[in-house]
Design a protein around this motif. Sequence first.
Motif, PDB file in Angstrom:
ATOM      1  N   GLN A 218       0.816  -1.201   0.000  1.00  0.00           N
ATOM      2  CA  GLN A 218       0.000   0.000   0.000  1.00  0.00           C
ATOM      3  C   GLN A 218       0.855   1.259   0.000  1.00  0.00           C
ATOM      4  N   PHE A 219       0.330   2.295  -0.635  1.00  0.00           N
ATOM      5  CA  PHE A 219       0.978   3.595  -0.597  1.00  0.00           C
ATOM      6  C   PHE A 219       0.756   4.210   0.772  1.00  0.00           C
ATOM      7  N   VAL A 220       1.647   5.068   1.157  1.00  0.00           N
ATOM      8  CA  VAL A 220       1.471   5.816   2.390  1.00  0.00           C
ATOM      9  C   VAL A 220       1.404   7.281   2.003  1.00  0.00           C
ATOM     10  N   ALA A 221       0.229   7.864   2.158  1.00  0.00           N
ATOM     11  CA  ALA A 221       0.050   9.274   1.835  1.00  0.00           C
ATOM     12  C   ALA A 221       0.589  10.101   2.997  1.00  0.00           C
ATOM     13  N   THR A 222       1.588  10.902   2.714  1.00  0.00           N
ATOM     14  CA  THR A 222       2.183  11.716   3.767  1.00  0.00           C
ATOM     15  C   THR A 222       1.371  12.975   3.993  1.00  0.00           C
ATOM     16  N   ALA A 223       1.592  13.613   5.107  1.00  0.00           N
ATOM     17  CA  ALA A 223       0.849  14.824   5.447  1.00  0.00           C
ATOM     18  C   ALA A 223       1.205  15.971   4.507  1.00  0.00           C
ATOM     19  N   SER A 224       2.397  15.923   3.912  1.00  0.00           N
ATOM     20  CA  SER A 224       2.813  17.015   3.043  1.00  0.00           C
ATOM     21  C   SER A 224       2.289  16.871   1.617  1.00  0.00           C
ATOM     22  N   SER A 225       1.669  15.744   1.295  1.00  0.00           N
ATOM     23  CA  SER A 225       1.182  15.559  -0.066  1.00  0.00           C
ATOM     24  C   SER A 225      -0.117  16.335  -0.284  1.00  0.00           C
ATOM     25  N   ARG A 226      -0.346  16.662  -1.533  1.00  0.00           N
ATOM     26  CA  ARG A 226      -1.566  17.385  -1.878  1.00  0.00           C
ATOM     27  C   ARG A 226      -2.767  16.457  -1.698  1.00  0.00           C
ATOM     28  N   PRO A 227      -3.949  17.015  -1.436  1.00  0.00           N
ATOM     29  CA  PRO A 227      -5.144  16.185  -1.204  1.00  0.00           C
ATOM     30  C   PRO A 227      -5.487  15.308  -2.408  1.00  0.00           C
ATOM     31  N   GLU A 228      -5.307  15.823  -3.617  1.00  0.00           N
ATOM     32  CA  GLU A 228      -5.631  15.017  -4.796  1.00  0.00           C
ATOM     33  C   GLU A 228      -4.657  13.854  -4.968  1.00  0.00           C
ATOM     34  N   VAL A 229      -3.417  14.019  -4.529  1.00  0.00           N
ATOM     35  CA  VAL A 229      -2.447  12.925  -4.582  1.00  0.00           C
ATOM     36  C   VAL A 229      -2.819  11.859  -3.554  1.00  0.00           C
ATOM     37  N   ALA A 230      -3.214  12.290  -2.370  1.00  0.00           N
ATOM     38  CA  ALA A 230      -3.638  11.344  -1.338  1.00  0.00           C
ATOM     39  C   ALA A 230      -4.886  10.583  -1.781  1.00  0.00           C
ATOM     40  N   GLU A 231      -5.798  11.275  -2.484  1.00  0.00           N
ATOM     41  CA  GLU A 231      -7.009  10.624  -2.979  1.00  0.00           C
ATOM     42  C   GLU A 231      -6.663   9.567  -4.033  1.00  0.00           C
ATOM     43  N   LEU A 232      -5.721   9.884  -4.934  1.00  0.00           N
ATOM     44  CA  LEU A 232      -5.293   8.921  -5.945  1.00  0.00           C
ATOM     45  C   LEU A 232      -4.625   7.719  -5.288  1.00  0.00           C
ATOM     46  N   ALA A 233      -3.748   7.957  -4.301  1.00  0.00           N
ATOM     47  CA  ALA A 233      -3.079   6.859  -3.609  1.00  0.00           C
ATOM     48  C   ALA A 233      -4.084   5.947  -2.913  1.00  0.00           C
ATOM     49  N   ALA A 234      -5.079   6.538  -2.269  1.00  0.00           N
ATOM     50  CA  ALA A 234      -6.104   5.738  -1.587  1.00  0.00           C
ATOM     51  C   ALA A 234      -6.921   4.923  -2.593  1.00  0.00           C
ATOM     52  N   ALA A 235      -7.238   5.526  -3.747  1.00  0.00           N
ATOM     53  CA  ALA A 235      -8.007   4.814  -4.776  1.00  0.00           C
ATOM     54  C   ALA A 235      -7.198   3.655  -5.363  1.00  0.00           C
ATOM     55  N   ILE A 236      -5.895   3.858  -5.553  1.00  0.00           N
ATOM     56  CA  ILE A 236      -5.048   2.776  -6.069  1.00  0.00           C
ATOM     57  C   ILE A 236      -4.959   1.650  -5.047  1.00  0.00           C
ATOM     58  N   ASP A 237      -4.791   2.000  -3.768  1.00  0.00           N
ATOM     59  CA  ASP A 237      -4.755   0.976  -2.720  1.00  0.00           C
ATOM     60  C   ASP A 237      -6.042   0.169  -2.679  1.00  0.00           C
ATOM     61  N   LYS A 238      -7.160   0.862  -2.772  1.00  0.00           N
ATOM     62  CA  LYS A 238      -8.453   0.170  -2.757  1.00  0.00           C
ATOM     63  C   LYS A 238      -8.572  -0.765  -3.956  1.00  0.00           C
ATOM     64  N   TYR A 239      -8.155  -0.296  -5.136  1.00  0.00           N
ATOM     65  CA  TYR A 239      -8.210  -1.133  -6.338  1.00  0.00           C
ATOM     66  C   TYR A 239      -7.345  -2.387  -6.156  1.00  0.00           C
ATOM     67  N   LYS A 240      -6.140  -2.204  -5.633  1.00  0.00           N
ATOM     68  CA  LYS A 240      -5.240  -3.346  -5.465  1.00  0.00           C
ATOM     69  C   LYS A 240      -5.783  -4.341  -4.450  1.00  0.00           C
ATOM     70  N   LEU A 241      -6.363  -3.845  -3.370  1.00  0.00           N
ATOM     71  CA  LEU A 241      -6.926  -4.761  -2.380  1.00  0.00           C
ATOM     72  C   LEU A 241      -8.171  -5.463  -2.905  1.00  0.00           C
ATOM     73  N   ASP A 242      -9.021  -4.729  -3.622  1.00  0.00           N
ATOM     74  CA  ASP A 242     -10.251  -5.329  -4.168  1.00  0.00           C
ATOM     75  C   ASP A 242      -9.951  -6.386  -5.229  1.00  0.00           C
ATOM     76  N   HIS A 243      -8.903  -6.156  -6.021  1.00  0.00           N
ATOM     77  CA  HIS A 243      -8.581  -7.061  -7.130  1.00  0.00           C
ATOM     78  C   HIS A 243      -7.405  -7.984  -6.827  1.00  0.00           C
TER      79      HIS A 243
END
Length: 77
Positions: A31-56
């Motif tokens: 899983q990606f780790v979204a850091t506090a310094s990352s932009r919100p849209e980057v954190a959203e993309l990382a979370a969506a990729i993690d969800k996709y990888k776990l679901d599939h």
Amino acid sequence: MQMVTEQNPRPFVDRRSAASGARDGGPERRQFVATASSRPEVAELAAAIDKYKLDHRRRFVTYEELYDVMVSLGYHR
């Protein structure tokens, strides 16, 4: 000159025997780790990729799968 070393055989510990490879007390390694310094849209993309990888049940995603995740977030060209 011969050196004699003391041999204390250690018992073998099979670390792969953990249930489904998940570590206790933390996220899976893939899983990606979204850091506090990352932009919100980057954190959203990382979370969506993690969800996709776990679901599939995927460790890595292809470019096509990454594009599908981005489209699901509303990206369009």
